[in-house]
Design an enzyme around this catalytic site. Structure first.
Site, PDB file in Angstrom:
ATOM      1  N   ARG A   1     -11.511   1.511   8.538  1.00 37.20           N
ATOM      2  CA  ARG A   1     -11.249   0.109   8.899  1.00 37.20           C
ATOM      3  C   ARG A   1     -12.515  -0.598   9.181  1.00 37.20           C
ATOM      4  O   ARG A   1     -12.290  -1.739   9.412  1.00 37.20           O
ATOM      5  CB  ARG A   1     -10.125   0.299  10.099  1.00 37.20           C
ATOM      6  CG  ARG A   1      -8.775   0.277   9.612  1.00 37.20           C
ATOM      7  CD  ARG A   1      -7.424  -0.432  10.316  1.00 37.20           C
ATOM      8  NE  ARG A   1      -6.358  -0.192   9.531  1.00 37.20           N
ATOM      9  CZ  ARG A   1      -5.335   0.093   9.973  1.00 37.20           C
ATOM     10  NH1 ARG A   1      -5.431   0.792  11.223  1.00 37.20           N
ATOM     11  NH2 ARG A   1      -4.203   0.443   9.621  1.00 37.20           N
TER      12      ARG A   1
ATOM     13  N   ARG B   1      11.977 -10.269   6.251  1.00 41.13           N
ATOM     14  CA  ARG B   1      12.699  -8.993   6.694  1.00 41.13           C
ATOM     15  C   ARG B   1      13.431  -8.974   7.989  1.00 41.13           C
ATOM     16  O   ARG B   1      12.894  -9.469   8.928  1.00 41.13           O
ATOM     17  CB  ARG B   1      11.453  -7.792   6.829  1.00 41.13           C
ATOM     18  CG  ARG B   1      11.962  -6.442   6.559  1.00 41.13           C
ATOM     19  CD  ARG B   1      10.830  -5.315   6.211  1.00 41.13           C
ATOM     20  NE  ARG B   1       9.603  -5.704   7.116  1.00 41.13           N
ATOM     21  CZ  ARG B   1       8.550  -4.821   7.117  1.00 41.13           C
ATOM     22  NH1 ARG B   1       8.524  -3.843   6.097  1.00 41.13           N
ATOM     23  NH2 ARG B   1       7.608  -4.960   7.908  1.00 41.13           N
TER      24      ARG B   1
ATOM     25  N   ARG C   1      12.112  -7.642  13.705  1.00 40.80           N
ATOM     26  CA  ARG C   1      11.172  -7.124  14.399  1.00 40.80           C
ATOM     27  C   ARG C   1       9.960  -8.151  14.866  1.00 40.80           C
ATOM     28  O   ARG C   1       9.568  -8.955  14.083  1.00 40.80           O
ATOM     29  CB  ARG C   1      10.488  -5.894  13.606  1.00 40.80           C
ATOM     30  CG  ARG C   1      11.746  -4.800  13.201  1.00 40.80           C
ATOM     31  CD  ARG C   1      10.961  -3.618  12.727  1.00 40.80           C
ATOM     32  NE  ARG C   1       9.407  -3.698  12.570  1.00 40.80           N
ATOM     33  CZ  ARG C   1       8.958  -3.244  11.583  1.00 40.80           C
ATOM     34  NH1 ARG C   1       9.349  -2.135  10.695  1.00 40.80           N
ATOM     35  NH2 ARG C   1       7.462  -3.310  11.312  1.00 40.80           N
TER      36      ARG C   1
ATOM     37  N   ARG D   1      -1.838 -10.608  12.602  1.00 43.19           N
ATOM     38  CA  ARG D   1      -2.201  -9.297  12.001  1.00 43.19           C
ATOM     39  C   ARG D   1      -3.007  -9.568  10.738  1.00 43.19           C
ATOM     40  O   ARG D   1      -3.881  -8.804  10.365  1.00 43.19           O
ATOM     41  CB  ARG D   1      -1.051  -8.469  11.513  1.00 43.19           C
ATOM     42  CG  ARG D   1      -0.258  -7.909  12.625  1.00 43.19           C
ATOM     43  CD  ARG D   1       1.442  -7.234  12.443  1.00 43.19           C
ATOM     44  NE  ARG D   1       1.214  -6.351  11.349  1.00 43.19           N
ATOM     45  CZ  ARG D   1       2.320  -5.707  10.629  1.00 43.19           C
ATOM     46  NH1 ARG D   1       3.342  -6.380  10.617  1.00 43.19           N
ATOM     47  NH2 ARG D   1       2.192  -4.657   9.763  1.00 43.19           N
TER      48      ARG D   1
ATOM     49  N   LYS E   1       0.953  -1.118  -0.162  1.00 44.97           N
ATOM     50  CA  LYS E   1       0.062  -0.155   0.159  1.00 44.97           C
ATOM     51  C   LYS E   1       0.979   1.256  -0.084  1.00 44.97           C
ATOM     52  O   LYS E   1       0.808   2.426  -0.751  1.00 44.97           O
ATOM     53  CB  LYS E   1      -0.869   0.151   1.307  1.00 44.97           C
ATOM     54  CG  LYS E   1      -2.439  -0.374   1.053  1.00 44.97           C
ATOM     55  CD  LYS E   1      -3.363   0.158   1.941  1.00 44.97           C
ATOM     56  CE  LYS E   1      -2.708   0.035   3.402  1.00 44.97           C
ATOM     57  NZ  LYS E   1      -3.463  -0.019   4.620  1.00 44.97           N
TER      58      LYS E   1
END
Length: 222
Positions: free
Chosen positions: A88, A122, A155, A166, A14
């Site tokens: 949302r 990542r 992270r 998530r 996004k």
């Protein structure tokens, strides 16, 4: 004036797509995340209130997010704009409808498996903030920063179990919003696994609504 919303799960690209839309079509980009962080930093009333929910690991209630975003939207009356991260929930979408007419909702339909691979690949070097991606730009030695030789960390947000949570939360919360806009005939879904392959389709779609300002600037050097 164009009133657009961009939707997509965390890690769907996004941010990249929004940046390209701004560059090519000169729209104002309003991100709920950026706005929240800004208000929390400045310690505004809404910012302090929002932080109290976040600190307890709770979602910020609809009325707080709606108030925050609608105040900001009012200041963008004269511009084309793109909302990111809002609405949302269906309640937020309904509140937005009362204030303004949305023209189009761009939905980045990227498979969850692709996103999981993307995010869990990542790794970062905490001291410098250098980011590595095991797929696109891996470190020379696995788990080690190229420059300092110090260990890389993942992270919390990028750990597989967190990413799954998530994505599940996004699914539960946002599916009804996509459905809400689909019923209104405003939802335009773009499916794919790579942002660079999805982008030309989004670009072509937006060109039917707005002129490309980046070409105009290139043609008239100041």
């Amino acid at each position: 004036l164009l009133r657009a919303v961009i939707m997509g799960p965390p890690g769907s690209g996004k941010g990249t797509v929004s940046a390209r839309i701004i560059k090519h079509f000169g729209v104002k980009h309003l991100s709920s995340g950026d706005l929240l962080r800004d208000n929390m930093q400045k310690k505004t009333d809404v910012g302090i209130l929002a932080k109290s929910y976040i600190d307890q690991g709770q979602l910020i209630p609809d009325h707080i997010m709606t108030q925050l975003m609608l105040n900001e939207i009012k200041s963008l009356d004269q511009y084309n704009w793109l909302l990111d991260g809002f609405p949302r929930t269906v309640a937020q979408a309904e509140a937005l409808d009362k204030e303004c007419h949305i023209d189009t909702v761009i939905d980045l339909d990227v498979p969850f498996e692709t996103i999981k691979c993307r995010l869990t690949a990542r790794w970062i070097h905490p001291a410098s903030g250098r980011v590595y991606n095991l797929e696109f730009s891996p470190p020379k030695v696995q788990g080690i920063d190229d420059i300092t030789g110090e260990p890389l960390v993942q992270r919390d947000d990028d750990k597989p179990e967190t990413v799954s949570k998530r994505l599940q939360a996004y699914d539960a919360q946002t599916k009804p919003v996509l459905e809400y806009y689909r019923k209104k005939g405003l939802l335009k879904s773009f499916s794919g696994t790579e942002t660079n392959k999805i982008w030309p389709h989004i670009y072509a779609f937006l060109q039917t609504k707005l002129p490309d300002v980046s070409q105009k600037d290139a043609a008239n050097p100041r």
